[in-house]
Design an enzyme around this catalytic site. Sequence first.
Site, short mmCIF file in Angstrom:
data_model
loop_
_atom_site.label_atom_id
_atom_site.label_comp_id
_atom_site.label_asym_id
_atom_site.label_seq_id
_atom_site.Cartn_x
_atom_site.Cartn_y
_atom_site.Cartn_z
N ASP A 105 -3.40 4.34 2.85
CA ASP A 105 -3.72 4.81 4.26
C ASP A 105 -3.38 5.99 4.45
OD1 ASP A 105 -4.23 1.96 4.71
OD2 ASP A 105 -2.48 1.43 5.72
N ASP A 131 0.97 -1.32 -0.12
CA ASP A 131 -0.12 0.17 -0.23
C ASP A 131 0.83 1.36 0.10
OD1 ASP A 131 0.92 0.31 2.53
OD2 ASP A 131 -0.93 0.21 3.74
N ASP A 150 1.35 4.56 2.51
CA ASP A 150 0.90 5.38 3.90
C ASP A 150 1.40 6.76 3.70
OD1 ASP A 150 0.71 2.47 5.08
OD2 ASP A 150 2.54 2.23 4.35
N1 CTP Z 1 0.75 1.30 11.63
C1 CTP Z 1 0.47 1.85 12.99
N2 CTP Z 1 -0.90 1.94 13.21
C2 CTP Z 1 -1.72 1.46 12.50
C3 CTP Z 1 -1.37 0.88 11.33
C4 CTP Z 1 -0.07 0.93 11.03
O1 CTP Z 1 1.33 2.02 13.81
N3 CTP Z 1 -3.00 1.67 12.72
C5 CTP Z 1 2.32 0.98 11.48
C6 CTP Z 1 2.72 -0.34 11.24
O2 CTP Z 1 2.95 -0.71 12.29
C7 CTP Z 1 3.75 -0.12 10.18
C8 CTP Z 1 3.41 1.20 9.43
O3 CTP Z 1 2.35 1.70 10.15
O4 CTP Z 1 4.91 0.06 11.11
C9 CTP Z 1 3.30 0.80 8.06
O5 CTP Z 1 2.08 -0.15 7.97
P1 CTP Z 1 2.06 -1.02 6.67
O6 CTP Z 1 1.63 -0.39 5.59
O7 CTP Z 1 1.17 -2.41 7.10
O8 CTP Z 1 3.49 -1.83 6.63
P2 CTP Z 1 4.72 -1.40 5.87
O9 CTP Z 1 5.90 -1.42 6.33
O10 CTP Z 1 4.54 0.13 5.04
O11 CTP Z 1 4.92 -2.32 4.72
P3 CTP Z 1 4.29 -2.19 2.90
O12 CTP Z 1 5.35 -1.73 2.05
O13 CTP Z 1 3.82 -3.89 2.75
O14 CTP Z 1 3.04 -1.77 3.04
MN MN Z 2 2.73 0.31 3.93
MN MN Z 3 -0.31 0.72 5.65
#
Ligand code: CTP
Ligand code: MN
Ligand code: MN
Length: 485
Positions: free
Chosen positions: A409, A324, A326
Amino acid sequence: MFPTALLTRKRRRPEVAFVGGREEVKFRDVRLFLVERRMGKSRRNFLSNLARSKGFCVDDALRYTQSFSKVLKAQDGFRETHDKHVLHISWFTESMSAGRPVPVEIRHYIQNPAVDQRSCTHPSAKPESAVSPYACQRRTTLDNHNKIFTDALEVLAENLELSGNQGPSLAFRKAASVLKSLPAALRRQEETQHLPCLGEHSRAIIEEISECGSSSRVEEILNDERYRTMKLFSSVFGVGPKTAENWFCRGLRTFEQVLSEPSVRLNRMQTAGFLFYEDISKPVSRTEASALKIIVEEAVICVNPSATVSITGGFRRGKEFGHDVDFIIKTPEAGQEDVILPAVIKRFKSQNILLYSDLQESTFDLRKLPTHCFDAMDHFGKCFLIMKLKHEQEMDARAGKDWKAVRVDLVAPPLERFTYALLGWTGSTLFLRDLRRFARLERGKLLDNHALYDKATNTFLPANTEEDIFAHLGLEYIEPWQRNA
Ligand code: CTP
Ligand code: MN
Ligand code: MN
């Protein structure tokens, strides 16, 4: 290890008791010189101000210690003596955390301690090369030299996770993370001896892979029908291990079977997950993330011209692909964080680029801090979206659409919580997990996405930058791209 703090113990009382006009010098018999390879002005100022705010005397007259290599060669006038030491920045960070100069230990020396080693307080101190059991004390880049081992350990971890065994799963995740931080590939089995977090089971897997090229247990899992089906089902947005297991136990094995099973009721998230599966199961590239940033930024600025948008998550850690994108939104005035997400979503809808949205309004309450429960998500306003991203190239006529569905996100914390939220959302999950554990167990402090709290003084510790948080914890600063634990 480059950074250095030079420490001298002064015999005479300093002539000036106040440095920089404001901060009082508490530790009059210690004088610090900061020397660091390629240290920029802003970092020097940051470290100097931090030390002064804690009552240390920092000497700005660095003329005779300009050259890092000269300092190390003890040329040009600076020679280690019983009261002059060339120390690693770890002495500095630990002292800042303790709020006083900590005793000099062998491990603090860059090289050649000039003092009698018996005078050191910690004669059994480990060599500096020792790998820390805390991910937040390791620098883990995306350059993984031990992929054949870490891939295997992560399959074992995932398999346990999918069957609800979070504890044992974490052990394999930690073992994989330690190997990811190593500067080179493991060559001999003995090299694992000094590594932390490697249990008997992990060592056995590593040994088998070193000898046979693969692990029979891992091969078994990869061919296991339950594992394969659970992995397939939980790859759908909105489908967690519980739902995946439920479907598996009912004898379902494919998406077709799930979708044609009358007793299966999909929720809104899962419906969107299946509808856009083909697109959102593909990795999002950095180029796509940058294109989305422009779209998100445009909407945010349109709603609130003084707000800013930053990429967090995996892309901030330097990843080329993610599941995704963020984004964290910074609003400079109190209360604006609560209105921005609904307004941005409304705008996306009017632009016809929103395929799915789940808005979670803020439940943040300053009076409920500090939280002692860290597994829960944070309380900031956030939304989980699926957006349409227009292709750069000409539309593929056969595909019938000129866009790709992408998971996005957004989080919008209040301004004074921004730094903690940025750190938390940058991850990685394991890095943050260990940072919180380290804060609690080693420093008596509580860290989460909202705040950093000192249990000893019952105070919240302020932070304008991520560096401030690491400094409060007495940790060397780890850059986002080194947090891929
Ligand atoms: N996170 C958080 N609170 C949330 C959602 C996510 O603190 N409500 C944090 C997660 O713990 C993570 C970061 O936000 O450290 C990013 O989450 P995610 O998108 O799931 O993982 P990525 O590390 O970005 O991996 P990817 O590249 O697969 O998206
Ligand atoms: Mn991510
Ligand atoms: Mn995310």
